[in-house]
Design a protein around this motif. Structure first.
Motif, PDB file in Angstrom:
ATOM      1  N   LEU A  64       1.038  -1.426  -0.225  1.00  0.00           N
ATOM      2  CA  LEU A  64       0.375   0.021   0.132  1.00  0.00           C
ATOM      3  C   LEU A  64       0.945   1.441   0.141  1.00  0.00           C
ATOM      4  O   LEU A  64       1.364   1.147   1.278  1.00  0.00           O
ATOM      5  N   PHE A  65       1.561   1.924  -1.335  1.00  0.00           N
ATOM      6  CA  PHE A  65       2.271   2.915  -1.438  1.00  0.00           C
ATOM      7  C   PHE A  65       0.944   4.486  -1.463  1.00  0.00           C
ATOM      8  O   PHE A  65      -0.390   4.248  -1.466  1.00  0.00           O
ATOM      9  N   GLY A  66       1.617   5.841  -1.242  1.00  0.00           N
ATOM     10  CA  GLY A  66       0.834   6.514  -1.034  1.00  0.00           C
ATOM     11  C   GLY A  66       1.175   7.147  -2.360  1.00  0.00           C
ATOM     12  O   GLY A  66       2.107   7.274  -2.891  1.00  0.00           O
ATOM     13  N   LEU A  67       0.571   8.039  -2.766  1.00  0.00           N
ATOM     14  CA  LEU A  67       0.847   9.013  -4.761  1.00  0.00           C
ATOM     15  C   LEU A  67       0.880  10.848  -3.972  1.00  0.00           C
ATOM     16  O   LEU A  67       1.290  11.086  -4.209  1.00  0.00           O
ATOM     17  N   ASP A  68       1.094  11.022  -3.058  1.00  0.00           N
ATOM     18  CA  ASP A  68       1.163  12.810  -2.129  1.00  0.00           C
ATOM     19  C   ASP A  68       2.064  13.095  -2.938  1.00  0.00           C
ATOM     20  O   ASP A  68       3.474  12.873  -2.674  1.00  0.00           O
ATOM     21  N   TYR A  69       1.826  14.180  -3.664  1.00  0.00           N
ATOM     22  CA  TYR A  69       2.169  15.506  -4.163  1.00  0.00           C
ATOM     23  C   TYR A  69       3.580  15.165  -5.470  1.00  0.00           C
ATOM     24  O   TYR A  69       4.416  15.196  -5.786  1.00  0.00           O
ATOM     25  N   GLY A  70       3.342  13.432  -5.937  1.00  0.00           N
ATOM     26  CA  GLY A  70       4.451  12.664  -6.763  1.00  0.00           C
ATOM     27  C   GLY A  70       5.486  12.160  -6.416  1.00  0.00           C
ATOM     28  O   GLY A  70       6.589  11.998  -7.375  1.00  0.00           O
ATOM     29  N   ARG A  71       5.420  11.973  -5.054  1.00  0.00           N
ATOM     30  CA  ARG A  71       6.915  11.511  -4.939  1.00  0.00           C
ATOM     31  C   ARG A  71       7.032  10.353  -4.621  1.00  0.00           C
ATOM     32  O   ARG A  71       8.058   9.686  -5.493  1.00  0.00           O
ATOM     33  N   THR A  72       6.126   9.292  -5.547  1.00  0.00           N
ATOM     34  CA  THR A  72       6.324   8.259  -5.566  1.00  0.00           C
ATOM     35  C   THR A  72       6.233   8.267  -7.242  1.00  0.00           C
ATOM     36  O   THR A  72       5.894   8.833  -7.995  1.00  0.00           O
ATOM     37  N   GLN A  73       7.813   7.222  -7.399  1.00  0.00           N
ATOM     38  CA  GLN A  73       8.326   7.094  -8.475  1.00  0.00           C
ATOM     39  C   GLN A  73       7.515   6.465  -9.488  1.00  0.00           C
ATOM     40  O   GLN A  73       7.021   5.063  -8.756  1.00  0.00           O
ATOM     41  N   PRO A  74       6.397   6.326 -10.995  1.00  0.00           N
ATOM     42  CA  PRO A  74       5.670   4.845 -11.051  1.00  0.00           C
ATOM     43  C   PRO A  74       7.229   4.103 -11.294  1.00  0.00           C
ATOM     44  O   PRO A  74       6.570   2.648 -11.535  1.00  0.00           O
ATOM     45  N   GLN A  75       8.117   3.931 -11.465  1.00  0.00           N
ATOM     46  CA  GLN A  75       8.904   2.704 -12.461  1.00  0.00           C
ATOM     47  C   GLN A  75       9.236   1.676 -11.556  1.00  0.00           C
ATOM     48  O   GLN A  75       9.080   0.655 -11.053  1.00  0.00           O
ATOM     49  N   ALA A  76       8.992   2.928  -9.981  1.00  0.00           N
ATOM     50  CA  ALA A  76       9.579   2.042  -8.505  1.00  0.00           C
ATOM     51  C   ALA A  76       7.894   0.628  -8.007  1.00  0.00           C
ATOM     52  O   ALA A  76       7.998  -0.147  -7.923  1.00  0.00           O
ATOM     53  N   LEU A  77       6.667   2.005  -8.689  1.00  0.00           N
ATOM     54  CA  LEU A  77       5.411   0.550  -8.726  1.00  0.00           C
ATOM     55  C   LEU A  77       5.719  -0.179 -10.226  1.00  0.00           C
ATOM     56  O   LEU A  77       5.057  -1.508  -9.203  1.00  0.00           O
ATOM     57  N   ARG A  78       6.136  -0.472 -11.053  1.00  0.00           N
ATOM     58  CA  ARG A  78       5.945  -1.690 -12.337  1.00  0.00           C
ATOM     59  C   ARG A  78       6.579  -2.124 -11.225  1.00  0.00           C
ATOM     60  O   ARG A  78       6.346  -3.331 -11.912  1.00  0.00           O
ATOM     61  N   ILE A  79       8.300  -1.948 -10.878  1.00  0.00           N
ATOM     62  CA  ILE A  79       9.277  -3.132  -9.944  1.00  0.00           C
ATOM     63  C   ILE A  79       7.820  -3.759  -9.206  1.00  0.00           C
ATOM     64  O   ILE A  79       8.269  -4.937  -9.879  1.00  0.00           O
ATOM     65  N   ILE A  80       7.874  -2.932  -7.981  1.00  0.00           N
ATOM     66  CA  ILE A  80       7.061  -3.975  -7.218  1.00  0.00           C
ATOM     67  C   ILE A  80       6.064  -4.882  -7.265  1.00  0.00           C
ATOM     68  O   ILE A  80       5.927  -6.114  -7.631  1.00  0.00           O
ATOM     69  N   SER A  81       5.447  -4.972  -8.458  1.00  0.00           N
ATOM     70  CA  SER A  81       3.892  -4.915  -9.495  1.00  0.00           C
ATOM     71  C   SER A  81       3.658  -6.478 -10.004  1.00  0.00           C
ATOM     72  O   SER A  81       3.777  -7.647  -9.801  1.00  0.00           O
ATOM     73  N   GLY A  82       5.590  -6.215 -10.406  1.00  0.00           N
ATOM     74  CA  GLY A  82       5.621  -7.168 -11.715  1.00  0.00           C
ATOM     75  C   GLY A  82       6.534  -8.116 -10.958  1.00  0.00           C
ATOM     76  O   GLY A  82       7.187  -9.115 -11.887  1.00  0.00           O
ATOM     77  N   LYS A  83       6.592  -8.261  -9.215  1.00  0.00           N
ATOM     78  CA  LYS A  83       6.951  -9.002  -8.956  1.00  0.00           C
ATOM     79  C   LYS A  83       5.922 -10.540  -8.737  1.00  0.00           C
ATOM     80  O   LYS A  83       4.927 -10.285  -8.776  1.00  0.00           O
ATOM     81  N   PRO A  84       6.216 -11.548  -8.760  1.00  0.00           N
ATOM     82  CA  PRO A  84       5.465 -12.871  -8.341  1.00  0.00           C
ATOM     83  C   PRO A  84       4.792 -12.468  -6.520  1.00  0.00           C
ATOM     84  O   PRO A  84       5.727 -11.940  -6.001  1.00  0.00           O
ATOM     85  N   ASN A  85       3.661 -13.011  -6.875  1.00  0.00           N
ATOM     86  CA  ASN A  85       2.593 -12.905  -5.863  1.00  0.00           C
ATOM     87  C   ASN A  85       2.728 -11.658  -5.117  1.00  0.00           C
ATOM     88  O   ASN A  85       2.561 -11.386  -3.492  1.00  0.00           O
ATOM     89  N   ALA A  86       3.055 -10.597  -5.833  1.00  0.00           N
ATOM     90  CA  ALA A  86       2.546  -9.191  -5.335  1.00  0.00           C
ATOM     91  C   ALA A  86       1.575  -8.728  -6.070  1.00  0.00           C
ATOM     92  O   ALA A  86       0.986  -8.544  -7.167  1.00  0.00           O
ATOM     93  N   GLU A  87       0.750  -7.992  -5.154  1.00  0.00           N
ATOM     94  CA  GLU A  87      -0.590  -6.619  -5.739  1.00  0.00           C
ATOM     95  C   GLU A  87       0.005  -5.706  -4.747  1.00  0.00           C
ATOM     96  O   GLU A  87      -0.157  -5.139  -4.025  1.00  0.00           O
ATOM     97  N   VAL A  88      -0.009  -4.400  -5.393  1.00  0.00           N
ATOM     98  CA  VAL A  88      -0.016  -2.916  -5.218  1.00  0.00           C
ATOM     99  C   VAL A  88      -1.239  -2.403  -5.311  1.00  0.00           C
ATOM    100  O   VAL A  88      -2.098  -2.147  -6.539  1.00  0.00           O
ATOM    101  N   ARG A  89      -2.100  -1.561  -4.014  1.00  0.00           N
ATOM    102  CA  ARG A  89      -2.810  -0.636  -4.029  1.00  0.00           C
ATOM    103  C   ARG A  89      -2.127   0.589  -3.575  1.00  0.00           C
ATOM    104  O   ARG A  89      -0.794   0.488  -3.268  1.00  0.00           O
ATOM    105  N   ILE A  90      -2.904   1.531  -3.688  1.00  0.00           N
ATOM    106  CA  ILE A  90      -2.502   3.212  -3.449  1.00  0.00           C
ATOM    107  C   ILE A  90      -3.686   4.097  -2.412  1.00  0.00           C
ATOM    108  O   ILE A  90      -4.911   3.214  -3.421  1.00  0.00           O
ATOM    109  N   TYR A  91      -3.017   4.649  -2.287  1.00  0.00           N
ATOM    110  CA  TYR A  91      -4.732   5.273  -0.973  1.00  0.00           C
ATOM    111  C   TYR A  91      -4.761   6.056  -1.599  1.00  0.00           C
ATOM    112  O   TYR A  91      -3.618   7.233  -1.837  1.00  0.00           O
ATOM    113  N   ASP A  92      -5.757   5.843  -1.700  1.00  0.00           N
ATOM    114  CA  ASP A  92      -6.876   7.061  -2.230  1.00  0.00           C
ATOM    115  C   ASP A  92      -6.810   7.406  -3.340  1.00  0.00           C
ATOM    116  O   ASP A  92      -6.453   8.680  -3.986  1.00  0.00           O
TER     117      ASP A  92
END
Length: 321
Positions: A64-92
């Motif tokens: 569960l990650f936040g996107l507040d103020y654009g601090r999260t880099q999209p490529q980080a989300l792609r790396i984690i969500s691309g791993k086996p058995n991993a699921e990513v959601r975003i707060y609000d």
């Protein structure tokens, strides 16, 4: 109950990441829930290197990650969500991606990891100040605490309520796939470029230097070590003083670059035209030349005679500009 507090103050101190590793090893986690205010590519790479493929193969991980103020880099989300058995959601997430500057209606600032093995009855939790960046996980001065237990009464008293609230946040969050493309598109417009003001912060004359965003770094040294091979846009060789012919054959050497990294001495590497028609360079080994890792970082170069001093611009993880 095993309670441990930590303050990462020097290279011998526990870090947020080493505590996650330690707890995972003891719990032998079947489930992992990571909650972090923001994520960077360097954080995703650092976590992946430290935890190894065994973690991804044997553990169901939710993020569960936040996107507040654009601090999260999209490529980080792609790396984690691309791993086996991993699921990513975003707060609000569905609301935030529609806001100018990704301004939240309520700041999401949590940093915690919850681990569980329902089979052996072990569980653990790590809370602290470190975010999901390389600095937050393993370099910055951060403080926190970890709890591990295999006693049901201790779990009920110390972890269960927090886990239940975290699961509620997860259930209400936006699935990453619903918003990733639009977030990435808007983030690149507003946050991906280094501004002239940022360059001035490096305290070097802009006319003598240039920068490269490493982006994807080939894991050419194996899954348990940071990579050091990157592709550059064709024509980047001009900044290093080369002028290769337009008809240069693929996999040809464009020229040799001598780097002066922060430590470890001079390093010379061939710049080549790759088979994909991008310019390919193998950089100094990061962990032996004071550069940590290259993933998602902005690399700054300044000409010094026939050499190029290089360093990592740490401002890429500071947040919004």
């Amino acid at each position: 109950m095993k309670l441990r507090t930590f303050l990462h103050n020097d290279e011998n101190s526990p870090t947020t990441l080493s505590e996650i590793q330690r707890a995972h090893g003891w719990v032998d986690s079947e489930e992992y829930l990571g909650i972090f205010a923001y994520a960077t590519q360097s954080g995703a790479s650092s976590f992946s290197i430290a935890m190894s493929p065994v973690f991804w193969a044997g553990t169901r991980s939710r993020w569960l990650f936040g996107l507040d103020y654009g601090r999260t880099q999209p490529q980080a989300l792609r790396i984690i969500s691309g791993k086996p058995n991993a699921e990513v959601r975003i707060y609000d997430g569905a609301w935030i991606v529609e806001q100018s500057g990704f301004l939240p209606r309520r700041d999401f600032h949590a940093k915690s990891s919850i681990l569980a093995n329902r089979t052996n009855g072990r569980s653990g939790m790590i809370v602290g100040s470190g975010n999901f960046s390389s600095n937050g996980l393993r370099k910055s001065i951060e403080a926190g605490a970890s709890i591990c237990t295999d006693v049901q009464a201790e779990y009920e008293r110390s972890i269960r309520n927090i886990e239940a609230m975290a699961n509620d946040l997860w259930a209400q969050a936006t699935p990453l796939d619903d918003i990733l493309e639009i977030y990435e598109e808007r983030w690149k417009v507003d946050f991906a470029a280094v501004t002239a003001e940022d360059e001035a912060e490096a305290d070097q004359p802009a006319s003598d230097m240039f920068w490269i965003e490493a982006g994807y770094v080939t894991q050419n040294r194996g899954p348990d070590r940071p990579g050091n091979q990157i592709d550059l846009p064709r024509g980047m060789s001009g900044f290093f003083g080369f002028n290769p012919p337009a008809n240069l054959a693929r996999n040809s050497v464009i020229g040799t670059i001598t780097f002066e990294p922060p430590s470890g001495g001079l390093v010379s590497r061939d710049l080549r035209l790759g088979n994909n028609l991008m310019e390919k360079i193998t950089l100094p080994i990061p962990e032996t030349h004071g550069l940590d890792l290259y993933d998602g970082k902005v690399l700054v170069f300044r000409r010094s005679g026939n050499q190029f001093k290089m360093w990592v611009w740490i401002g890429v993880e500071k947040g919004p500009r």
